[in-house]
Structures are given as structure tokens and as C-alpha cells.
Design a protein around this motif. Structure first.
Motif, PDB file in Angstrom:
ATOM      1  N   GLU A  50       0.875  -1.169   0.000  1.00  0.00           N
ATOM      2  CA  GLU A  50       0.000   0.000   0.000  1.00  0.00           C
ATOM      3  C   GLU A  50       0.914   1.221   0.000  1.00  0.00           C
ATOM      4  OE1 GLU A  50      -3.159   0.010  -0.379  1.00  0.00           O
ATOM      5  OE2 GLU A  50      -3.465  -2.148  -0.187  1.00  0.00           O
ATOM      6  N   LEU A  51       1.004   1.875  -1.147  1.00  0.00           N
ATOM      7  CA  LEU A  51       2.007   2.921  -1.326  1.00  0.00           C
ATOM      8  C   LEU A  51       1.346   4.289  -1.419  1.00  0.00           C
ATOM      9  CD1 LEU A  51       4.240   0.904  -3.820  1.00  0.00           C
ATOM     10  CD2 LEU A  51       4.351   0.978  -1.321  1.00  0.00           C
ATOM     11  N   GLY A  52       1.915   5.181  -2.188  1.00  0.00           N
ATOM     12  CA  GLY A  52       1.471   6.565  -2.140  1.00  0.00           C
ATOM     13  C   GLY A  52       0.407   6.918  -3.146  1.00  0.00           C
ATOM     14  N   GLY A  53       0.154   8.212  -3.243  1.00  0.00           N
ATOM     15  CA  GLY A  53      -0.826   8.737  -4.177  1.00  0.00           C
ATOM     16  C   GLY A  53      -0.733  10.247  -4.242  1.00  0.00           C
ATOM     17  N   ASN A  54      -1.356  10.821  -5.257  1.00  0.00           N
ATOM     18  CA  ASN A  54      -1.553  12.286  -5.282  1.00  0.00           C
ATOM     19  C   ASN A  54      -3.014  12.516  -5.669  1.00  0.00           C
ATOM     20  OD1 ASN A  54      -1.316  11.551  -7.960  1.00  0.00           O
ATOM     21  ND2 ASN A  54       0.210  13.111  -8.491  1.00  0.00           N
ATOM     22  N   ALA A  55      -3.878  12.167  -4.727  1.00  0.00           N
ATOM     23  CA  ALA A  55      -5.313  12.046  -4.978  1.00  0.00           C
ATOM     24  C   ALA A  55      -5.917  13.352  -5.503  1.00  0.00           C
ATOM     25  CB  ALA A  55      -6.030  11.622  -3.700  1.00  0.00           C
ATOM     26  N   ALA A  56      -6.873  13.167  -6.398  1.00  0.00           N
ATOM     27  CA  ALA A  56      -7.521  14.306  -7.050  1.00  0.00           C
ATOM     28  C   ALA A  56      -9.007  14.354  -6.718  1.00  0.00           C
ATOM     29  CB  ALA A  56      -7.343  14.218  -8.570  1.00  0.00           C
TER      30      ALA A  56
END
Length: 498
Positions: A266-272
Motif C-alpha cells: 500500500e504505497l502513495g498517491g496524489n489524490a484528485a
């Protein structure tokens, strides 16, 4: 065999001072001390919180050996036995929730309101696991489905893959530990937890509650060790499952190091968040602005599903931007121990400095800072930017800070393209009233989850949670994690008809 009634422990969770004897760790359900310890300080003002004992190599070896020995006994325990133990932990987290919230705030720096929410969610994880333990069963299948079939029936059971190594991050020091521990124990798999070095105290307190149950010895261990000792644990052949939550580079290095193991990342994100043209009434825009402002900055933005990018339709972009800026500027920042505080510090000053550099880089290349944009120690002011170039780190990397970018788009198609133009794909929020847009988002967005009418910062403990692309491999959520930690075995009865 029922779990015993809770009894006072001889060494309770640390008070918020640095003078106590180091908090012991847990090896095979038993407390252990060490000659080595590490200080835990409050991210807001660096005041001492406690010292945590650090497991030595011999302690780690004992924990792995105990988990190996416990694999068969734990798998053979009844569903009722494991369910009662998990229910007990859920109940005890609820009973001690105020104490737990204060501890989370002390080691992590998140405001009390969010720390209380985390404690409540952790209790829910154990409660769900207790329920699913009772329901977790195999499936019967017909064998007369093809003309050439011999007929009969088959039963497909699921068995634990083996002991689990759970590696957890600092940003949710209790709930993300719960998401490793509860599903593992639910299916009868021993687990060794390696908490983040900066925030081991919540996990160690969870050990107090697990120790009150009657789970077999060796079912669980909680080992605070430095990150540079993690590769040896990852490589140990006696731990066939690795479940990691954290940064992308570390997660990828784990997968590359042990390609023969079952690895969940379960890694990262740059959620929109996408705000469509039909979300245009004053009430709609007020709701979207409030939710975006809060969930771009909650946990100081240190959540992989915090809102980082907003794509607003051109007809409502100006109005929405002004509303978001106003909401973000009004957020109460400061000491997370105060009830009024909505946004606290980042985990440390280095993290805040990185966010400061990224914002400065965006501003130097043409972005406009609409509010915020300054740092005091580990506290970074909630910040909104417009006109951020798509090549800037704030646009294409994971900020992991209380920073939000807003862009105007011509329509939904462009918005979805902008969301997908990312190495990450965790979750997206789509503010729309249209069902066709909702299903278009489900089909067209390359993410693990879509939230309609709200921000992407949504996680229900029983639903599958995870992403695509560089946001990870596999899914969490109690039921999905239970399936992930087990493997199917087929028992066939050719020619036998039920």
C-alpha cells in the motif's frame, strides 16, 4: 476456550513524559526490555514523550522462531476462539479511546479530533475482523458442469499462507497496525509487526490489549527496530508474507528483494478531486469547498488519500477557488493537543522543509500561492496554489503535506485525463449529480476507488482498499486482506453427488 477478562497490566502505556523506563516491546506475546532505546518526541515542540526499547537481533530471532512454531496451532484454533480475542481488542480500544488518542497525538502530532477518529476506526477494524472470522469459510462447487465432467462435487478451502511480516508507517500509527494484525489473526496467521521508528507507542499499547487475550503463544510480536534492519526481516524465509504500507521506493525495493514471497504493498498517491459543471449551486460549491479544504489538510496532509489536486470545470472554477481559499485560510493551526486545532505539524521538521521547497519550486516556475506558503518548525501552513506547472513536484509527486493545487478544465473528459496523467492511481473524488458521469468515472479513471459527491479521502474498513500503477499491489480492507493472507486448497469428490 474464552479470552480472559481484562486485568490491569503491570506496565501500562507511557505517559507523555520522557523520564519513564523505556517502554518494552513484545516477543511472542511477552514483554521484553533492551539495553538500547530510542527517544520519542512530540512533533509539535520536540518535548519528550517516552523512550521505546529497541529489539535486539536475538529478540527478532526469537519472534520469528515463535511465529513459525505458532503457525499450525493458531491455524487450528476455532473461529470462535479467534473471534472472541478480536472482539476483546475492539472493546478495549473503545474503553481506552481517550488515552489512546492522546498517545497518538503525542507521538504523531495529529490533532486530537483526528486521533480520536483513528482510535474509533481501529476498534472498527477489530470488530469487523471478529465478525468475518465467523463467516470465513470455503465454497462447494458442482463438477457436472461440462459434458466430459465426471460429476461430483469439490470443496475449496482457504488456508493461511504462513507467518506475516507487517511493516507500518507513521501517519496512522494505530489504525494501519490494526489493518495488518486483525486480518492475520482472523485467518489464523501469526504476525510480526515492525512499526515506524518515530511512532511505535500506539502499536506497543495494542500489545497490552492483545496480551489480555488467550491467543496461542507466538501468535503476534511487536518489534520496534531501526529501518536499516528491515531488509533482514524481509528476507527471512520463515516469513512468507510481507504486508507493507509506506513509501513507493521502499515498497518497490521489498518486492524486488523477495520476488518469491507474497507481497502486498500500500504505497502513495496524489489524490484528485474533480468538480463537474453540474455541481454548481451555492450549496454544492460550499459543500465541495469545505470538504476539499478539510481533507487536503487533515493529518497535516500526511495521508495518501488527502486531496492534493483539484480539477474544476471552467464555469465554476473561479467561484470554487475563492471558497476553498477562504476555507483553508480559516483552518485553526497550532498545538494538536488543543481542542480547537484542526491542522497540526508534520511528523518532523525535515518533512516540513521538503514541503516548503516544493512550494517554493512551484512558485518560482509560475504558480500563485493563494494562501499559506510558510513554515514554522515542523508546522507548514495550509496552502493553496493555482497555476502550478504540470512538471512541478506538487503536480506529479505525492506532497504528503497540507498543500493543495487547483486547475481549471474545459470538461469532464479533460479532468479525467488530468487525473490519469499520474504515476499514481489510488482514489479520486468526483463531485457530480449525474449517474452517467459516476459510471464514466468508474470505467475511465485508472484508480482503485472513486467517491461520488465527496473527496477521495474515504476508507471503509470492510471495503477493498488499494490502488493501481505506483500506488501499490493488492488490496486491504478486512475481508480482502483475509483472502490475500490465505491460499485456496481444493478437495475434489469426483462422481460423488450431494
Amino acid at each position: 476456550m474464552t479470552s480472559p477478562s481484562p486485568t490491569p497490566t503491570s506496565r501500562s502505556a507511557p505517559r507523555q513524559d520522557g523520564s519513564r523506563t523505556p517502554v518494552p516491546f513484545w516477543v511472542a506475546g511477552t514483554r521484553r526490555d533492551s539495553a538500547q532505546s530510542t527517544p520519542i518526541t512530540h512533533p509539535y515542540d520536540n518535548t519528550p514523550v517516552a523512550r521505546a526499547a529497541v529489539a535486539a537481533e536475538a529478540d527478532v530471532a526469537d519472534a520469528v522462531a515463535a511465529a513459525t512454531a505458532a503457525a499450525e496451532p493458531l491455524a487450528r484454533t476455532s473461529a470462535a476462539h479467534r473471534s472472541r480475542a478480536l472482539d476483546h481488542v475492539a472493546r478495549r480500544i473503545t474503553e481506552r479511546s481517550d488515552e489512546i488518542a492522546e498517545l497518538i497525538t503525542a507521538e504523531n502530532g495529529k490533532p486530537l479530533r483526528w486521533a480520536r477518529a483513528e482510535a474509533g476506526r481501529a476498534a472498527a477494524v477489530f470488530h469487523w475482523a471478529a465478525e468475518e472470522t465467523r463467516r470465513f469459510a470455503g465454497q462447494w462447487h458442482r463438477l457436472d458442469t461440462d459434458p466430459q465432467s465426471p460429476g461430483g462435487t469439490a470443496f475449496v478451502a482457504r488456508h493461511p499462507r504462513g507467518p506475516v511480516l507487517g511493516i507500518t508507517p507513521f501517519n496512522f500509527p494505530l489504525n494501519l497496525v490494526a489493518h495488518k494484525v486483525a486480518p492475520a489473526l482472523a485467518v489464523g496467521a501469526p504476525i510480526i509487526v515492525k512499526p515506524a521508528p518515530a511512532t511505535p507507542l500506539s502499536a506497543l499499547l495494542l500489545g497490552d490489549l492483545l496480551a489480555e487475550t488467550a491467543l496461542p503463544p507466538g501468535s503476534w510480536s511487536i518489534l520496534p527496530v531501526p529501518n536499516d534492519r528491515m531488509p533482514a526481516l524481509v528476507a527471512d524465509a520463515r516469513l512468507p508474507v510481507v504486508s507493507f504500507t509506506g513509501s513507493g521506493p521502499v515498497g518497490r525495493s521489498i518486492r524486488e528483494a523477495v520476488p518469491h514471497k507474497h507481497v502486498t504493498l500500500e504505497l502513495g498517491g496524489n489524490a484528485a478531486a474533480v468538480v463537474c459543471d453540474d455541481w454548481s449551486s451555492p450549496a454544492d460549491l460550499a459543500w465541495a469547498a469545505e470538504r476539499i479544504a478539510v481533507f487536503a489538510t487533515y493529518q497535516a496532509g500526511q495521508s495518501c488519500i488527502a486531496v492534493q489536486r483539484v480539477f474544476a470545470h471552467r464555469t465554476i472554477a473561479a467561484d470554487l477557488t475563492e471558497r476553498i481559499v477562504e476555507q483553508v485560510a480559516a483552518l485553526a493551526t497550532g498545538d494538536p493537543r488543543e481542542e480547537r486545532t484542526q491542522v497540526g505539524p508534520l511528523i518532523d521538521e525535515d518533512a516540513a522543509r521538503r514541503v516548503e521547497r516544493w512550494v517554493a519550486e512551484a512558485a518560482d516556475t509560475g504558480a500563485r500561492i493563494r494562501t499559506g506558503g510558510h513554515r514554522t518548525g515542523a508546522q507548514y501552513a495550509p496552502t493553496v496554489l493555482t497555476g502550478v506547472p504540470p512538471t512541478a513536484k506538487l503536480a506529479c509527486e505525492e506532497a504528503f503535506g497540507p498543500v493543495l493545487t487547483i486547475d481549471e478544465v474545459q470538461g469532464t473528459a479533460e479532468a479525467f485525463d488530468r487525473v490519469n496523467d499520474s504515476r499514481f492511481g489510488l482514489q479520486t473524488g468526483v463531485f457530480t449529480h449525474r449517474s452517467d458521469t459516476a459510471f464514466a468515472a468508474l470505467a475511465g479513471l485508472h484508480v482503485g476507488g472513486v467517491v461520488i459527491g465527496d473527496v477521495p479521502s474515504f476508507r471503509a474498513e470492510h471495503l477493498p482498499y488499494g490502488g493501481v500503477k505506483e500506488s501499490g499491489v493488492g488490496r486491504e480492507g478486512v475481508m480482502d486482506a483475509m483472502a490475500d493472507l490465505t491460499e485456496p486448497r481444493v478437495l475434489a469428490f469426483p462422481g460423488v453427488t450431494l
